[in-house]
Design a protein around this motif. Structure first.
Motif, mmCIF file in Angstrom:
data_model
loop_
_atom_site.group_PDB
_atom_site.id
_atom_site.type_symbol
_atom_site.label_atom_id
_atom_site.label_comp_id
_atom_site.label_asym_id
_atom_site.label_seq_id
_atom_site.Cartn_x
_atom_site.Cartn_y
_atom_site.Cartn_z
ATOM 1 N N PRO A 347 74.798 87.970 49.592
ATOM 2 C CA PRO A 347 74.926 89.423 49.718
ATOM 3 C C PRO A 347 74.988 89.765 51.214
ATOM 4 O O PRO A 347 74.559 88.974 52.045
ATOM 5 C CB PRO A 347 73.628 89.962 49.103
ATOM 6 N N PRO A 348 75.511 90.952 51.560
ATOM 7 C CA PRO A 348 75.596 91.308 52.977
ATOM 8 C C PRO A 348 74.226 91.254 53.653
ATOM 9 O O PRO A 348 73.254 91.818 53.145
ATOM 10 C CB PRO A 348 76.138 92.741 52.968
ATOM 11 N N ALA A 349 74.155 90.560 54.791
ATOM 12 C CA ALA A 349 72.873 90.386 55.465
ATOM 13 C C ALA A 349 72.276 91.719 55.943
ATOM 14 O O ALA A 349 71.055 91.906 55.829
ATOM 15 C CB ALA A 349 73.025 89.400 56.622
ATOM 16 N N PRO A 350 73.079 92.675 56.458
ATOM 17 C CA PRO A 350 72.451 93.945 56.842
ATOM 18 C C PRO A 350 71.796 94.657 55.647
ATOM 19 O O PRO A 350 70.709 95.224 55.785
ATOM 20 C CB PRO A 350 73.629 94.767 57.405
ATOM 21 N N GLY A 351 72.424 94.579 54.497
ATOM 22 C CA GLY A 351 71.836 95.178 53.296
ATOM 23 C C GLY A 351 70.541 94.483 52.909
ATOM 24 O O GLY A 351 69.582 95.123 52.458
ATOM 25 N N GLN A 352 70.488 93.177 53.095
ATOM 26 C CA GLN A 352 69.259 92.434 52.805
ATOM 27 C C GLN A 352 68.142 92.862 53.759
ATOM 28 O O GLN A 352 66.997 93.068 53.348
ATOM 29 C CB GLN A 352 69.487 90.929 52.957
ATOM 30 N N ALA A 353 68.499 92.988 55.034
ATOM 31 C CA ALA A 353 67.501 93.389 56.027
ATOM 32 C C ALA A 353 66.965 94.781 55.706
ATOM 33 O O ALA A 353 65.754 95.040 55.784
ATOM 34 C CB ALA A 353 68.122 93.360 57.423
ATOM 35 N N LEU A 354 67.861 95.672 55.309
ATOM 36 C CA LEU A 354 67.444 97.032 54.983
ATOM 37 C C LEU A 354 66.538 97.037 53.752
ATOM 38 O O LEU A 354 65.529 97.756 53.703
ATOM 39 C CB LEU A 354 68.689 97.884 54.745
ATOM 40 N N MET A 355 66.883 96.224 52.767
ATOM 41 C CA MET A 355 66.034 96.104 51.577
ATOM 42 C C MET A 355 64.633 95.666 52.003
ATOM 43 O O MET A 355 63.634 96.158 51.477
ATOM 44 C CB MET A 355 66.652 95.083 50.610
ATOM 45 N N ASP A 356 64.585 94.770 52.975
ATOM 46 C CA ASP A 356 63.291 94.295 53.464
ATOM 47 C C ASP A 356 62.449 95.449 53.993
ATOM 48 O O ASP A 356 61.242 95.527 53.747
ATOM 49 C CB ASP A 356 63.483 93.255 54.564
ATOM 50 N N LEU A 357 63.078 96.350 54.721
ATOM 51 C CA LEU A 357 62.325 97.460 55.314
ATOM 52 C C LEU A 357 61.810 98.406 54.240
ATOM 53 O O LEU A 357 60.725 98.964 54.357
ATOM 54 C CB LEU A 357 63.209 98.197 56.310
ATOM 55 N N VAL A 358 62.619 98.574 53.183
ATOM 56 C CA VAL A 358 62.193 99.460 52.092
ATOM 57 C C VAL A 358 60.930 98.904 51.436
ATOM 58 O O VAL A 358 60.014 99.655 51.113
ATOM 59 C CB VAL A 358 63.331 99.611 51.051
ATOM 60 N N VAL A 359 60.868 97.595 51.267
ATOM 61 C CA VAL A 359 59.719 97.004 50.585
ATOM 62 C C VAL A 359 58.600 96.642 51.563
ATOM 63 O O VAL A 359 57.523 96.216 51.151
ATOM 64 C CB VAL A 359 60.113 95.744 49.767
ATOM 65 N N ASN A 360 58.843 96.807 52.845
ATOM 66 C CA ASN A 360 57.858 96.426 53.858
ATOM 67 C C ASN A 360 57.850 97.505 54.939
ATOM 68 O O ASN A 360 58.046 97.232 56.120
ATOM 69 C CB ASN A 360 58.250 95.051 54.441
ATOM 70 N N SER A 361 57.603 98.746 54.492
ATOM 71 C CA SER A 361 57.718 99.907 55.383
ATOM 72 C C SER A 361 56.481 100.006 56.293
ATOM 73 O O SER A 361 55.501 99.282 56.099
ATOM 74 C CB SER A 361 57.889 101.157 54.530
ATOM 75 N N PRO A 362 56.513 100.863 57.309
ATOM 76 C CA PRO A 362 55.385 100.962 58.249
ATOM 77 C C PRO A 362 54.051 101.224 57.540
ATOM 78 O O PRO A 362 53.984 102.010 56.587
ATOM 79 C CB PRO A 362 55.779 102.145 59.128
#
Lengths: 493, 493
Positions: A347-362
């Protein structure tokens, strides 16, 4: 294939290799209303407006698609900071970026080949992202464990849904896989079923009871389907698209019991899991309810659930980020799934990175926490306000009746159309609500999707409208719609 | 489906809904060697190394996949600057970024809904990007016009290739669509053909003539295929993957004439169009040659050509950017294609933006021009050097013979295996070159893909190796390989 002789009889003049007559017949059956003729006309009208053509309105309002940023919603600052850092790591030396954003970016880059999001990732998705997703699910579901090996990152939720449906599609004729979907449905389902040549099985949501799901209706629809196919999958969208209902815990339990009894694979489309507005409503994941029902169920039911970066408070549709979690999948099938997704590499790596932030937010204590919470709350409370507003204004219009928008991003009101309008539409070969929406677009610039694109009970008419336009614009739009509906009713009475 | 009675006879214990016996049979047939068992073992070994397991080597060298950044290639600065600006537009106020990067970012953002790359784009791809792609093709092809309406942006080239194959797949039994692919081939083709249930038709490249394509072989393979299916598509990869040859203009003309004569749809996979190293070799696009052959051809031949952000000097695989251009496609089919791609909403917006930069790179006079040219030249000349080095060193090994790497990113040398090794492999149920590559991995940490994953003439053995590792590492790797091959030959002689 079409062959014709040339006029002088010398060389055969051949038709095209690829024509509508010789193309993939399943593709022809695909229909996708969310981007259908109405939207194509809307794009045309926008061009005409730019070219100076006079219209009774100044802009097209696209309330046809759940595209938050296009409607003016601002991205979450923290997410975009981390993404910029991942994209151009020289910015890691820039003191304008907060430390927590830098830490997230460093962690993601360390998991990438050559520390670059330009490298292919593993086909299942970046390791640390899958771990973060599993942790998120575990927190969300009150500690019920989630295994990173069961997480597959995807190109938006659509990609995951199609992949699972693809695995499940087999048999011929009466043994062909049947897929149960709600009506009204999100047309990705009908489109994928058509493309795969599976059999679509409709179960109707109960409009009178706020689009709730009745087990008796599931039973009826299953029974009928067993006459002509092999029903193997039950798809649920919760919170509902296009219908905006939020399922009760009880209902989810009943659905799970039904799936066990009838030996069905469950697909839970949960991309609107943060979009719950109505008082007394709460999001319950299928995974959580399944495990709370005890090992008799949690060891048995095959479930795939889907999430995405596109909805909730993020609205990052363009990044095509998403994940799926598969539960109780046969290990051999899982190996096949892993092989299948490897063909498209990753899958697109930027989309993966963004998914990471959604599940690992501040987190509390981190420098970006306050801003993040404020931005998220602002988006979600504006949506809650707009959900209420939409329902209220629409219900003031005689001939329009709208269920509460409990969740998701859409209202799906029922409209009463005069007999003469219905006849005129039919004479034109159009669905009556398509006729209505097309007229609405031409006269007001409002772009909606007719209910016929989602499915509805015979003889009823609806449209889907997103609640995403900014509050001011939404009010104007709803009032224009009201005016139009009254005029339309008068004109055809 | 499997049903069994429980031991106490009370409730039926049901098997899984989804098992390898009841899943999609076409998916089971899919094979994708580039990420097959060798790579899975390589990942395991990497874990073992991390955990401190002693091995005769210190790291795994992944020469199995064309993943430039993972091998240490640096991204093009300008591309990443623009992407960071698109991602976090607050940086547009930062004087650290050059003006041309800012201009590109502004232009892309203006074409996005709500000026955000988080919005869905149109399904065919962002308007201004498609225009830039068309301009690029026109420049590349010496002024032959390209129409933005014929451009579809894609999720990497793979996505476009699968989509076109999907449209073309129809019929049953002897009328089923046959797809001609080169052997050796890039396994995306065989995998997609299997998944779609189309018929794979092999034509063999001529290893003795530097993997060139003979029309007589096309004719032979077509003739044989007509006995059992309906051959409708001819796929060409130029520059070649895995074989690294660059087709001559003459050969392309001959292929086009063959396609006209035999009424075949042409698919030209041209993702390595900037990767041409050998003297006297030049990249000719199928589109250009087709149009230079005159209207008799250019008005007739149906062609889809594919490009990507993943290869050439960019190597931005993770972004999954790509485009395809369709020529002479039946307008009704094109409408079906547009409908089909709309179901997945849109390709990833960051990948689209990156594709834009590839086709609209810095121009003379712009502030980023010098750096851009230097970076691009450095990458491409290093690749040219490594192509030569690979060929030279491999050809010093008795039992290995390697054609010149004229283009692309791979060598595909032929290896002579001792009879005893072949027998031992067969006894283990392994392809002999898989047996060889697996041993190589275990003993040296070098990860290659066996030739059997790409197809090869019966009784011949090969492997694919990328030329991407940094020169120093490549030299070490090639010498280790040499040593291994000598030892292996000795051991099994």
């Amino acid at each position: 294939r079409s062959w014709r002789m040339s006029e002088n009889g010398a060389l055969p003049l051949r038709g095209k290799v690829l024509t509508v007559d010789t193309m993939n017949a399943n593709v022809k059956k695909v229909d996708y209303a969310v981007r259908g003729p109405i939207v194509q006309r809307a794009v045309q009208i926008e061009k005409e407006l730019k070219e100076g053509v006079k219209k009774p309105f100044e802009e097209v309002i696209k309330a046809n698609i759940g595209d938050a940023h296009a409607m003016g919603q601002r991205p979450i600052t923290f997410f975009r900071q981390v993404m910029a850092l991942c994209t151009y790591p020289q910015l890691l030396d820039d003191n304008k970026f907060p430390e927590d954003a830098k830490n997230r970016a460093r962690r993601i880059l360390q998991s990438c080949g050559g520390n670059s999001i330009g490298a292919y990732t593993t086909s299942q998705g970046i390791d640390c992202v899958r771990h973060d997703v599993a942790n998120y699910i575990q927190r969300r579901d009150g500690g019920i464990p989630s295994d990173p090996d069961n997480i597959y990152l995807t190109t938006g939720a659509s990609d995951g849904i199609v992949t699972i449906l693809k695995l499940l599609t087999a048999g011929e004729g009466r043994t062909r896989t049947g897929v149960m979907i709600s009506i009204p449905q999100y047309p990705l389902y009908s489109a994928s079923i058509a493309e795969l040549g599976a059999v679509q099985i409709n179960y109707y949501l109960n409009e009178e009871k706020c689009w709730s799901l009745d087990i008796s209706e599931l039973q009826r629809s299953l029974q009928a389907a067993r006459e002509h196919c092999d029903p193997r999958v039950l798809c649920i969208i919760n919170p509902g698209n296009p219908t905006g209902q939020v399922q009760s815990r009880q209902c989810i339990e009943d659905v799970i019991r039904f799936a066990v009894k009838e030996n069905l694979f469950l697909m839970a489309d949960e991309v609107y899991q943060d979009n719950v507005y109505a008082e007394g409503c709460e999001f319950h994941s299928f995974k959580k309810v399944l495990f709370e029902m005890g090992p008799e169920y949690s060891s048995k039911v095959e479930l795939a659930s889907f999430h995405s970066t596109s909805k909730c408070y993020m609205g990052e549709c363009g990044f095509r980020g998403g994940y799926m979690e598969v539960i109780n999948m046969d290990p051999e099938v899982k190996a096949q799934l892993t092989k299948l997704v490897s063909v498209r590499l990753c899958p697109p790596a930027p989309g993966q990175a963004l998914m990471d932030l959604v599940v690992n937010s501040p987190q509390p204590g981190e420098p970006s926490y306050q801003t993040f919470i404020k931005e998220r709350t602002d988006v979600l409370s504006a949506l809650a306000e707009k959900a209420k507003l939409t329902e209220e204004i629409l219900n003031t219009v005689p001939g329009i009746s709208c269920n509460p928008v409990q969740g998701a991003m859409y209202s799906f009101p029922r409209i009463t159309l005069p007999e003469r309008a219905i006849n005129e539409a039919k004479a034109k070969g159009q669905a009556p609500d398509m006729f209505y929406c097309m007229k609405l677009l031409e006269e007001t610039g409002i772009c909606l999707v007719p209910g016929s694109g989602f499915g509805q009970r015979e003889g009823t008419y609806h449209f889907r409208m997103t609640i995403l336009p900014p509050t001011d614009k939404l009010k104007i739009m709803l009032n224009k719609l009201k005016e139009f509906h009254q005029k339309f009713t008068q004109q055809y009475s």
